[in-house]
Scaffold this motif. Structure first.
Motif, PDB file in Angstrom:
ATOM      1  N   PRO A  13       0.844  -1.202   0.000  1.00  0.00           N
ATOM      2  CA  PRO A  13       0.000   0.000   0.000  1.00  0.00           C
ATOM      3  C   PRO A  13       0.880   1.252   0.000  1.00  0.00           C
ATOM      4  CG  PRO A  13       0.019  -1.020   2.177  1.00  0.00           C
ATOM      5  CD  PRO A  13       0.713  -1.978   1.249  1.00  0.00           C
ATOM      6  N   LYS A  14       0.360   2.317  -0.563  1.00  0.00           N
ATOM      7  CA  LYS A  14       1.181   3.515  -0.739  1.00  0.00           C
ATOM      8  C   LYS A  14       0.660   4.668   0.112  1.00  0.00           C
ATOM      9  CE  LYS A  14       3.500   1.470  -4.103  1.00  0.00           C
ATOM     10  NZ  LYS A  14       2.747   0.205  -4.204  1.00  0.00           N
ATOM     11  N   SER A  15       1.584   5.461   0.607  1.00  0.00           N
ATOM     12  CA  SER A  15       1.251   6.699   1.319  1.00  0.00           C
ATOM     13  C   SER A  15       2.411   7.668   1.198  1.00  0.00           C
ATOM     14  CB  SER A  15       0.969   6.419   2.806  1.00  0.00           C
ATOM     15  OG  SER A  15       0.913   7.633   3.524  1.00  0.00           O
ATOM     16  N   VAL A  16       2.088   8.903   0.839  1.00  0.00           N
ATOM     17  CA  VAL A  16       3.114   9.948   0.774  1.00  0.00           C
ATOM     18  C   VAL A  16       2.954  10.941   1.920  1.00  0.00           C
ATOM     19  CG1 VAL A  16       3.478   9.766  -1.715  1.00  0.00           C
ATOM     20  CG2 VAL A  16       1.675  11.278  -0.833  1.00  0.00           C
ATOM     21  N   ALA A  17       2.262  10.495   2.992  1.00  0.00           N
ATOM     22  CA  ALA A  17       2.006  11.389   4.111  1.00  0.00           C
ATOM     23  C   ALA A  17       3.303  11.868   4.757  1.00  0.00           C
ATOM     24  CB  ALA A  17       1.121  10.679   5.148  1.00  0.00           C
ATOM     25  N   VAL A  18       4.274  10.966   4.918  1.00  0.00           N
ATOM     26  CA  VAL A  18       5.553  11.348   5.527  1.00  0.00           C
ATOM     27  C   VAL A  18       6.268  12.371   4.641  1.00  0.00           C
ATOM     28  CG1 VAL A  18       7.840  10.514   6.182  1.00  0.00           C
ATOM     29  CG2 VAL A  18       5.813   9.173   6.766  1.00  0.00           C
ATOM     30  N   TYR A  19       6.305  12.098   3.350  1.00  0.00           N
ATOM     31  CA  TYR A  19       6.975  13.004   2.415  1.00  0.00           C
ATOM     32  C   TYR A  19       6.328  14.395   2.442  1.00  0.00           C
ATOM     33  CZ  TYR A  19       8.414  14.966  -2.085  1.00  0.00           C
ATOM     34  OH  TYR A  19       8.900  15.787  -3.063  1.00  0.00           O
ATOM     35  N   LYS A  20       4.971  14.427   2.405  1.00  0.00           N
ATOM     36  CA  LYS A  20       4.272  15.715   2.401  1.00  0.00           C
ATOM     37  C   LYS A  20       4.444  16.449   3.722  1.00  0.00           C
ATOM     38  CE  LYS A  20       0.746  14.797  -1.097  1.00  0.00           C
ATOM     39  NZ  LYS A  20      -0.713  14.723  -1.393  1.00  0.00           N
ATOM     40  N   ALA A  21       4.455  15.700   4.830  1.00  0.00           N
ATOM     41  CA  ALA A  21       4.629  16.332   6.141  1.00  0.00           C
ATOM     42  C   ALA A  21       5.997  17.016   6.225  1.00  0.00           C
ATOM     43  CB  ALA A  21       4.484  15.289   7.241  1.00  0.00           C
TER      44      ALA A  21
END
Length: 484
Positions: free
Chosen positions: A409-417
């Protein structure tokens, strides 16, 4: 006599040498050719890295004997160029006899050098003089000599004589800034028509002032049918083709050989022609043919000559970054099949496994992140496995990690934060507040007296709310992720 002498002077011979040659060859029907050959016979010219377009016929014949098939089969005119039909600007320039300065950008074997030579050969005007330099071997002095000679010819131009210089620079991206700068004024004042050839992206490897003075033309990799046309020419040409390589009258090439080489050279005509020549020589040796009888080059000869499919790849060039980008984007799109394909392309081309593994570590945090925190552990373990095992064994570790990351599964939450927090810091440049007193450490009595750590609540003992951001950022949200 004066006209012939002027032509010899334009070729770069001294006044005395030109006079001696014309006197020694007086009465010959072709005085220029005879005089030039006399000079080359009686006066050894100094070694030069500059390759002038004019050469006497006897010298050309001797050189052709030693040239490989790929060099002999170079197109002589622009109409013989194969696979670059989109370059209509060149044909228009030739028709109007006004050549622009060009940057020819494309993979190896797509015809950059051939196009440059064919442009000059195709011009109906005789006012262009072709000079070739290789950025691999040429130095500042070589560039200066060409530039000075070009300016002198333009300044001392005589009606009906060669006045402009077409300067072709192969591997132009290897020149440094000062060398590239030296071309700018002579391109601008029209002393030279500059044609540079490069396999590297001009935006990254050439200076902007040079690009602004030239038209960048992109050459496409040759398609199999284009390569097949070139190979067929080489097989059928009795003067410069395979028959010339073997010194015999008839060499047949099976259709399977043409198809195999055209599909396994990765769009590089030079690779295909070299392999064809090697295959023909190997076939002649295998059959032990010592006379001039005809024989056929078979598919097995071509396979032995090529050994393996040629892959266009440069570990420091654009293709390197194109492939890793394709791998990264395929994993981001959760396409495991495409991901494993691009990985295989890189491995087959000889990419370093640790480079790929480092990029997988980056991907695990940037694109998978909190959606599967164990992805980072998988990627780091993959790097360690590559370090311990090396190639070819570690290729399976890379494949496992690539497929895992593609399916995760993918998440860019860390990158955006992180990006949002860094933007906040940059926007407050010079006015970033100090660390709140209650968050500061107080190892000394003085620091305690100054209020360091005062009011800090130890969460394990008292999980009540307290603020951790500076006063101006109270309530700011950088991480978009559900609590709990």
């Amino acid at each position: 006599m004066e006209k012939e002498k002027q032509q010899l002077l334009e070729m770069g011979f001294s006044d005395d040498l030109a006079s001696q040659a014309l006197s020694a060859t007086a009465g010959n029907s072709n005085s220029i050719l005879s005089a030039t050959e006399w000079i080359l016979t009686h006066q050894q010219p100094p070694a030069s890295k500059i390759n002038h377009h004019y050469q006497p016929q006897s010298q050309l014949r001797n050189q052709q004997e030693e040239q490989p098939l790929a060099e002999r089969m170079r197109p002589q005119t622009i109409t013989q160029i194969v696979g670059q039909d989109h370059l209509s600007i060149i044909r228009s320039a030739i028709a109007s006899a006004r050549l622009p300065s060009l940057i020819l950008w494309g993979p190896p074997g797509t015809g950059k050098t051939s196009i440059a030579r064919a442009i000059v050969n195709s011009c109906s005007s005789s006012s262009y003089r072709f000079v070739s330099l290789s950025a691999v071997t040429a130095g500042v002095k070589d560039v200066r000599d060409v530039v000075d000679e070009a300016r002198k010819r333009k300044r001392n131009s005589i009606k009906g004589t060669i006045t402009r210089t077409v300067l072709f620079v192969d591997e132009v991206h290897r020149f440094n800034k000062s060398q590239l700068d030296s071309f700018l004024p002579v391109i601008e004042d029209g002393s030279i028509v500059f044609i540079g050839a490069t396999t590297e992206n001009p935006s990254f490897h050439l200076i902007t002032p040079l690009l602004s003075r030239c038209t960048v033309l992109t050459l496409n990799p040759l398609q199999p049918d284009h390569v097949a046309t070139i190979l067929t020419r080489a097989a059928d040409d009795p003067d410069k083709g395979l028959a010339h390589s073997l010194g015999r009258g008839s060499v047949q090439v099976s259709r399977e050989v043409i198809e195999y080489l055209s599909h396994h050279c990765d769009g590089d005509a030079r690779v295909a022609l070299n392999a064809l020549e090697i295959a023909a020589v190997s076939a002649a040796a295998r059959l032990d043919i010592s006379d001039h009888s005809a024989f056929t080059v078979l598919l097995d000869d071509a396979k032995e000559a090529l050994q393996s499919k040629h892959l266009s790849y440069d570990k420091d060039g654009e293709q390197h970054y194109n492939l890793i980008s394709a791998l990264h984007k395929s994993m981001r799109g959760s396409d495991a099949d495409a991901s494993i394909y691009w990985l295989a392309r890189m491995l087959e081309a000889g990419e370093q496994p640790l480079y790929i593994a480092r990029r997988l570590i980056q991907f695990s945090s940037e694109d998978v992140g909190l959606a599967d925190p164990t992805a980072l552990t998988q990627a780091v373990s993959c790097y360690q496995a590559c370090h311990f095992l090396g190639m070819p064994e570690c290729s399976i570790n890379l494949a496992q990690c690539v497929i895992y990351l593609a399916r995760a599964p993918k998440s860019v939450a860390v990158y955006k934060a992180l990006q949002a927090a860094r933007k906040s810091v940059r926007d407050s440049a010079g006015q970033n507040e100090g660390v709140p007193l209650h968050l500061r450490n107080a190892p000394t009595k003085l620091m305690k007296e100054l209020g360091y750590a005062k009011g800090y609540i130890y969460p394990p003992d008292n999980p009540s709310f307290q603020s951790y951001l500076p006063a101006s950022l109270q309530g700011s949200k950088f991480l978009d992720w559900p609590d709990g």
